[in-house]
Structures are given as structure tokens and as C-alpha cells.
Scaffold this motif. Structure first.
Motif: not given
Ligand code: FAD
Ligand code: NAD
Length: 490
Positions: A57-81
Motif C-alpha cells: 500500500i502506497s500513495p505512489k504506485n511507483y518507486f522514486l530513485f531519490t538520488p537523481l531527483l535534483p537532476s529532474v528539478a533542473v530538467g537534466t533528466l525527465s521524471p519517467k527516467a
């Protein structure tokens, strides 16, 4: 080439799919896992589900790879990656895993139930349910610590969830576009282009480094008139940033930030976040109101409400404000052995990291395997003892004794070893294609920094990603960003 493609298709498609998995078995015990983050995903990945019914049970139906989250924040990576749908992992398991997108609201440890609520925006008629568990794994992570400082919750951006990275990216681009608006006042341009990051822990450092890269690699080219006016300030209450890294690496980070024109303000505490400014208490205790366009808050962790409520059920035992107290087998202290807690929601002697959570998840999978083995042996022993009791012939009774004794010994040999954390080192990206690493070696720690460490950081995170699909997406985004730059559209 055709052979290679054939092998690739076979390797990626050969696994079980829903429909060919074992169904729910009422004879088996049910494990309910709360969360789909580092701890929970690592557990699910390693768990032998042939021995248990599993509900996640989780409000998110996915696993989030947190170490690369700041890279998503500036658009280096796309969220789906950096997302992996939990069902992708669940489909590889021997028995079908029930994945429920919902937020656990209440745990009743005495009746062994969990109540959860549909977390989707469009709700059906039933959106609130209670289920029973035999074992509960509490792996809900933590939320951002704001210390109740005025304005933080409402006005700052966070860096914890995927939505936080998306909000930060939008706000950052808003600041740039507003500053570029024709006729904008000079003081207002300087305010809009001042980015304040609060917290000199690894999250704050990585976010600062990523924003700096965005500025250097892309904004300088696309907004040359503004680029020179962007200011990044990092505010930290303690005397130094990154207290978990060695002195040498702290100094290296500070000097890299200085070259990158990121101003570090230590011994400085944020007292309030306002719409257009941030209020700081300076080292000399004076108060300064500093205009800024955006505040990113990376002030650390705090227990979630569901965790605090669980602690309140054991008021005499669960008294550590940092999180749940567990024993050396990760069982919740004070409970009856049916609740386990892993990851950021616990209070342990090590820092709350993905490394710890994933090792705890993998350990717990081994614990469940041991418990299943013990249960199977115990059932066999009961059977043997019953049939031996039913036999009247003394010779036949004696014949059966050895197997009973052997089974008893086997049960006694099934021992659950305590959890032992093995620290693999700390890594952090600091911008400008540089990273720092504190790596444990036989003769003590090795501190490493620079461009080679950056390449090591990239390869380490690429290999840590849970799936080939994510590795491909991340590597692809890195190449695309290098060639074409980051996306500036909003
Ligand atoms: P999480 O991974 O946060 O997972 C918690 C899960 O519980 C989530 O799926 C959440 O949706 C779910 N949940 C929340 N509330 C409920 C509820 N009520 N009911 C059910 N489910 C719920 N660590 C490292 O070791 N290396 C790094 O490089 C690193 N980089 C990081 C970068 C950033 C930006 C951040 C924020 C953290 C980073 N960390 C890193 C720390 C690491 O992410 C955490 O320590 C790790 O996520 C903890 O794992 P967890 O399973 O306890 O919690
Ligand atoms: P943190 O707790 O490590 O750092 C938060 C910092 O914010 C603290 O240094 C604190 O002094 C400061 N702070 C809090 N309130 C403040 C205020 N009002 N004014 C000024 N400063 C204030 O938090 P984090 O960086 O989010 O990290 C959380 C956990 O995740 C840590 O265990 C960390 O090791 C882990 N993590 C690891 C990595 C990595 O290994 N690369 C990256 C991110 C996070």
C-alpha cells in the motif's frame, strides 16, 4: 545483431506476468507493506512471495530513485527516467502481489489491521477500507522537517517527492521569464534571480550544484542578458555544510562553490519565508530580510503522522523523537513481533539514507524466508508428533523418533541473525561535473573528489537503478542533455 535483439527480448520478457502467478492462498500468512520507496521496494524485490500473500500500500504506485531527483528539478533528466512502477517489479514475483494506490491512515496493532484511503483524485464509491495483516512492514519514509517556521510550508519548494522537483522547475523558470519581462525594474530583476537554498546537508548541496549547472550550461546561452545576474545562496544553521563528510571534502565543496559563485552562509538560520523574501538570523544574531525569487527548503526529515500515531500506541517504549525504535531484527519495540519498521521512519545510529533502507529491506526478505522455513518445519514436526502419538507399536514408535529429533534440530538451527549495516560510502554531486566521495576501505576512509569522482558517481547510480529500463532512460537523458541542452519550456 538479430541474435542480440533476440536475447535482449528474451531477457526482458521472459519473466512471469499477471495471470501466470500463484494466486492468493488463505493458508499462507499475509504481509502488508506500507510504502513503495527504498526500503519497501528492496524488500519486495528480494522477498520469496511463494511463501506469503503480499499486499503493498502506497500513495505512489511507483518507486522514486531519490538520488537523481535534483537532476529532474533542473530538467537534466525527465521524471519517467527515475520512476519505476511498482507493478513492473510485482509482476516478476512468484505469487501475485496486491498493489494498492492508497495512503495508510491508521494502524491498529492490537487487532492487526490497517485502514487506508484512496489517494487518487477521481475517487470511486468506496475510498476507505480496512484490511488485516499477519505481518506489517512500516516503510513510509519521512516528510520534510520545517520546524514550524512561518511561511516554509506554504511558500518554499521542497525536494522530496517528484511533484516537488516539478514545482521547483516551474518556479525557477517563472523567475527567469518574469525577470526577462520587458521593462522589468532592475531591483526586481535582482530579486527574481536570487535563489535561496536552505540546508547544507547533501540535498541542499546537490540542488545548489544542479541549479548552477543549469545556469552555466543553458541559461548563459539562452538568456545572456540575465545569466550574470543570477545569485545562488546556500543557508546553513550549523558552522559547516555536509557534516557527514570528511573535512577535506567539505573544504573541496566550499572552494568549488566559491568558484561557481554559490554563496555559502553558515551559522545563519532562516526564521521566516515570505512571498518575496527570506528572513535570516545572521551569525551575529542580527536579523536581515533578503529579497529572493525562490526558496528551496532542504531542512531534513521529520516523522510522518502515521508513524507518530503508531508511536503513540506504545507511549512507554516509543519515545525517540527521531522515529520508531526497533530491535536488532527490525521488529517494532513494544509490539508483539508482527510489526517491522525500516528506513527513514526509524531512529537508528546511522544517518537515514537509501543505502540503509535498501539493506534493511533485503535483510527483512531474508528474515521472512527464515520464518517461512521455520513454519514449514514446525508443521512437519506437528504432523510427525501426531502420527507418532497415534502409533501403539513400541518398535514403530522408536522408528519414528530419529526423524522427529532431526526435525527438532533443524528448527533449532533456523536462527534469525541481527541486522548489520554495511556502509558502502557516501557520494554527493556538487555541480560543475564534480562529485565528492567518502569511501570506506580496509585502512580507513578514502576521500575523493573531482571529475573522476563525478564519473564514478554517475556509474554508481546508474548501476544502483533497479531496472534496465531506468538505466537506459537515464543514460539516454544524460546524452540528450549533453548534446541538446536542457528543455526551457514551461
Ligand atoms: P522513501 O524512499 O521515502 O519511501 C517511503 C514510501 O512510503 C514512499 O513510497 C511514500 O509514497 C510512502 N508513503 C508515505 N506515506 C505513506 C502512508 N501513509 N501509507 C503508505 N505509504 C506511504 N540516500 C542515499 O543513500 N544516497 C543518496 O544519494 C541519496 N540522495 C537523496 C536525494 C534526495 C533529493 C533525497 C530527498 C534523499 C536522498 N537520499 C539518499 C535519502 C533517501 O532517499 C532516503 O533515505 C530513502 O528514500 C529512505 O527510504 P524509505 O523507504 O525509508 O523512504
Ligand atoms: P539533513 O538533515 O542532512 O540536512 C538539513 C540541514 O538543514 C541541516 O544541516 C540543518 O542544520 C539545516 N537547517 C535546518 N533548518 C534550518 C534553518 N531554519 N536555517 C538554516 N539551516 C537549517 O537533510 P538532507 O540534506 O535533506 O538529508 C536527509 C537525509 O538524506 C540525510 O541522512 C542524508 O544523508 C540523506 N541524503 C543523502 C544524499 C547523498 O548521499 N548524496 C543526498 C540527499 C540526502
Amino acid at each position: 545483431i538479430a541474435g542480440g535483439i533476440g536475447i535482449f527480448v528474451y531477457v526482458t520478457q521472459k519473466d512471469r506476468h499477471p495471470g501466470t502467478q500463484l494466486p492468493y492462498d488463505p493458508e499462507k500468512k499475509t504481509i502488508v507493506i506500507l510504502g513503495s520507496g527504498w526500503g519497501a521496494t528492496s524488500l519486495l524485490k528480494t522477498l520469496d512471495t511463494s511463501e506469503y500473500n503480499v499486499v503493498m500500500i502506497s500513495p505512489k504506485n511507483y518507486f522514486l530513485f531519490t538520488p537523481l531527483l535534483p537532476s529532474v528539478a533542473v530538467g537534466t533528466l525527465s521524471p519517467k527516467a527515475i520512476l519505476q512502477p511498482t507493478r513492473y517489479l510485482a509482476r516478476h514475483k512468484a505469487r501475485a502481489v496486491t498493489v494498492i494506490e492508497a495512503e495508510a491512515k491508521e494502524i491498529d496493532p492490537f487487532n492487526k489491521t490497517v485502514t487506508f484511503e484512496d489517494d487518487t483524485e477521481i475517487k470511486g464509491e468506496v475510498s476507505h477500507t480496512t484490511i488485516s495483516y499477519d505481518y506489517l512492514v512500516h516503510a513510509v519514509g519521512a516528510e520534510v522537517q520545517t520546524f514550524g517556521i512561518p511561511g516554509v510550508q506554504e511558500k518554499a519548494c521542497f525536494m522530496k517527492e517528484l511533484s516537488d522537483a516539478e514545482i521547483m522547475q516551474r518556479r525557477f523558470k517563472d523567475c527567469i521569464e518574469s525577470a526577462a519581462f520587458p521593462g522589468q525594474d532592475n531591483t526586481e530583476i535582482d530579486r527574481l534571480l536570487h535563489i535561496v537554498i536552505v540546508g547544507g546537508g547533501p540535498t541542499g548541496i546537490e540542488v545548489s550544484g544542479e541549479i548552477h549547472d543549469f545556469l552555466e550550461d543553458d541559461l548563459k546561452a539562452w538568456y545572456p542578458e540575465l545569466a550574470g545576474r543570477i545569485r545562488i545562496s546556500l543557508v546553513e544553521a550549523l558552522p559547516s555544510v555536509l557534516p557527514m563528510f570528511s573535512k577535506q571534502l567539505i573544504e573541496y565543496t566550499e572552494s568549488t562553490f566559491k568558484e561557481s559563485k554559490i554563496e555559502i552562509l553558515t551559522k545563519t538560520m532562516v526564521k521566516e519565508v515570505k512571498d518575496r523574501s527570506v528572513v535570516l538570523q545572521m551569525p551575529d544574531k542580527s536579523i536581515q530580510e533578503v529579497p529572493c525569487g525562490m526558496v528551496v527548503w532542504a531542512g531534513g526529515n521529520k516523522g510522518r503522522k502515521i508513524t507518530q500515531d503508531l508511536m503513540a500506541q506504545y507511549p512507554n517504549v516509543q519515545t525517540n523523537r527521531r522515529g520508531l525504535t526497533v530491535d536488532d531484527q527490525l521488529r517494532l519495540a513494544g509490539a508483539d513481533g508482527s510489526i517491522f519498521a525500516i528506513g527513514d521512519c526509524t531512529s537508528t545510529s546511522y544517518a537515514p539514507t537509501a543505502q540503509v533502507a535498501s539493506q534493511q529491506g533485503a535483510y527483512l526478505a531474508r528474515v521472512f524466508a527464515q520464518m517461512a522455513k521455520k513454519n514449514t518445519l514446525q508443521a512437519r514436526l506437528n504432523q510427525l508428533e501426531q502420527s507418532e502419538a497415534a502409533v501403539t507399536d513400541t518398535a514403530e514408535k522408536a522408528n519414528r523418533k530419529p526423524e522427529i529429533e532431526t526435525t527438532r534440530k533443524l528448527i533449532a538451527n533456523v536462527k534469525v541473525r541481527p541486522f548489520h549495516y554495511s556502509h558502502q560510502g557516501s557520494l554527493a554531486y556538487i555541480g560543475s561535473d564534480k562529485a565528492i566521495a567518502d569511501l570506506p576501505f580496509a585502512n580507513g576512509n578514502i576521500a575523493s573528489a573531482g571529475v573522476a569522482t563525478f564519473l564514478f558517481w554517475r556509474s554508481a547510480y546508474l548501476s544502483t537503478l533497479f531496472s534496465l529500463r531506468n538505466r537506459t532512460l537515464v543514460a539516454n537523458d544524460w546524452i540528450i542533455t549533453k548534446i541538446f541542452g536542457r528543455d526551457l519550456s514551461r
